[in-house]
Design a protein around this motif. Sequence first.
Motif, mmCIF file in Angstrom:
data_model
loop_
_atom_site.group_PDB
_atom_site.id
_atom_site.type_symbol
_atom_site.label_atom_id
_atom_site.label_comp_id
_atom_site.label_asym_id
_atom_site.label_seq_id
_atom_site.Cartn_x
_atom_site.Cartn_y
_atom_site.Cartn_z
ATOM 1 N N ILE A 1 8.621 -7.790 -1.924
ATOM 2 C CA ILE A 1 9.365 -6.535 -2.011
ATOM 3 C C ILE A 1 8.769 -5.737 -3.164
ATOM 4 O O ILE A 1 8.605 -6.268 -4.271
ATOM 5 N N VAL A 2 8.423 -4.495 -2.891
ATOM 6 C CA VAL A 2 7.751 -3.697 -3.914
ATOM 7 C C VAL A 2 8.546 -2.439 -4.230
ATOM 8 O O VAL A 2 9.336 -1.952 -3.411
ATOM 9 N N PRO B 1 1.817 -6.533 -7.026
ATOM 10 C CA PRO B 1 1.976 -7.230 -5.743
ATOM 11 C C PRO B 1 0.671 -7.174 -4.945
ATOM 12 O O PRO B 1 0.229 -6.112 -4.530
ATOM 13 N N THR B 2 0.049 -8.302 -4.777
ATOM 14 C CA THR B 2 -1.160 -8.420 -3.967
ATOM 15 C C THR B 2 -0.945 -9.549 -2.978
ATOM 16 O O THR B 2 -0.004 -10.348 -3.109
ATOM 17 N N LEU C 1 3.901 -1.312 2.632
ATOM 18 C CA LEU C 1 2.986 -0.740 1.643
ATOM 19 C C LEU C 1 1.540 -0.850 2.129
ATOM 20 O O LEU C 1 0.758 0.103 2.008
ATOM 21 N N ALA C 2 1.189 -2.011 2.690
ATOM 22 C CA ALA C 2 -0.185 -2.244 3.136
ATOM 23 C C ALA C 2 -0.621 -1.230 4.187
ATOM 24 O O ALA C 2 -1.798 -0.864 4.257
ATOM 25 N N LYS C 3 0.310 -0.747 4.979
ATOM 26 C CA LYS C 3 -0.017 0.211 6.035
ATOM 27 C C LYS C 3 -0.073 1.649 5.526
ATOM 28 O O LYS C 3 -0.497 2.544 6.242
ATOM 29 N N HIS C 4 0.384 1.859 4.290
ATOM 30 C CA HIS C 4 0.431 3.224 3.744
ATOM 31 C C HIS C 4 -0.270 3.313 2.389
ATOM 32 O O HIS C 4 0.122 4.094 1.531
ATOM 33 N N ARG C 5 -1.322 2.533 2.227
ATOM 34 C CA ARG C 5 -2.033 2.494 0.939
ATOM 35 C C ARG C 5 -2.680 3.825 0.588
ATOM 36 O O ARG C 5 -2.941 4.097 -0.577
#
Length: 383
Positions: free
Chosen positions: A116-117, A271-272, A254-258
């Motif tokens: 969760i970010v 968060p990685t 988040l990964a899809k909207h970097r």
Amino acid sequence: MLKRFPAYAAASVLFFHAATAQAEFGRPYLLIAGSSTIFPLASAVADHVSASGKIRKPKVESTGTGGGIKLFCEGTGRNYPDIVLASRMMKKVEREECGLNGVNEITELKIGYDGIVVAQSRKDGPWNLTNRDLYLALAKMVPDPKCSGSCDRLIPNPYRKWSEVNPALPDRPIVVWGPPLSSGTRDTFAEDVLEAGCAGFPAMKQMMLANEARFKKLCQSIREDGVYESEPESSIIDHIASGHGLGIIDFGVLAKHRSELVAAPIEGIEPTYESVKSQRYPVGRPLYMYVKQAHLGLAPGMEAYLKEFTSDRAWGDEGYLIADGLIPMPAAERTIELEKLKGIVALAEPAAAKNGKKPGSRESKSASKAKSAKEKGARKSHG
């Protein structure tokens, strides 16, 4: 002289019993409900498992973890989900509610990890947040800032700007967009972040030791004065991408909207993929699937769906679910979960062949409750 019963004939009998039991079940598809975080994963598996044409595409409903568990626990039979998706563990009170409604045999499968970010627009300068910052910004009740460090007096949250929470943070209004009350994401964020920040105050830590239930209630309650707003995921992304506040979202989102968003480090840890998988990141979490054993052999395609979800091509290190945000478990953990699955799939012979009763019927519910009462009595007698 005994005659041998041909293997193909035995298989035909088993198939007949399975088909008959599923027909009596009365629902021609698998029904899955629960976490919006796991919804894309569950939907991807539904697409794959139905692509062969052997089973009808499972129906996956995004109800939130709490809402899905409520539906799952209401009973057995065609009107209730076969599987529930959960971005947190099922609570004790939820299991008890399941038991009261005859849902006594439930298998918990861990399916992977997520983080969760706290996301912000890439247009903003970098933020570094602590659990204390987020607790003071978002909790409904906070220690009175006019007290000394040992004061245990709580007041309604007075903070309106981030700079009031921490002078090192921007002089901007506190605006945070996040998931609703029924969401497992919100539950986990409140437990892992707000509680940790709350326990950093000596008086609150003393409360935790003296009255944990009260501590949790006070520390996990999020303010309701317009600073925190519950929104659908797509709206949260729009708000924060335009620079209007921060957003609490899943790592996979988040990964899809970097290209638009970046996550603020929490307690100095970004968060990685690796920090979440290794559980170094403070707001990483396991994801779960709960299986209603009473529906095995009855809900069409249930066993095929479970096997597909737990195949290497789906949840493995290079599985297709990574594209939908799943962080795979280490191989050793996957092996443990697969052993659980083997144990329950072995029970998947048609219920009609076992006792001639359909799940959800009055007779089966009464028998299930009686069995539960007997088991509880046995547990008590053994201490």
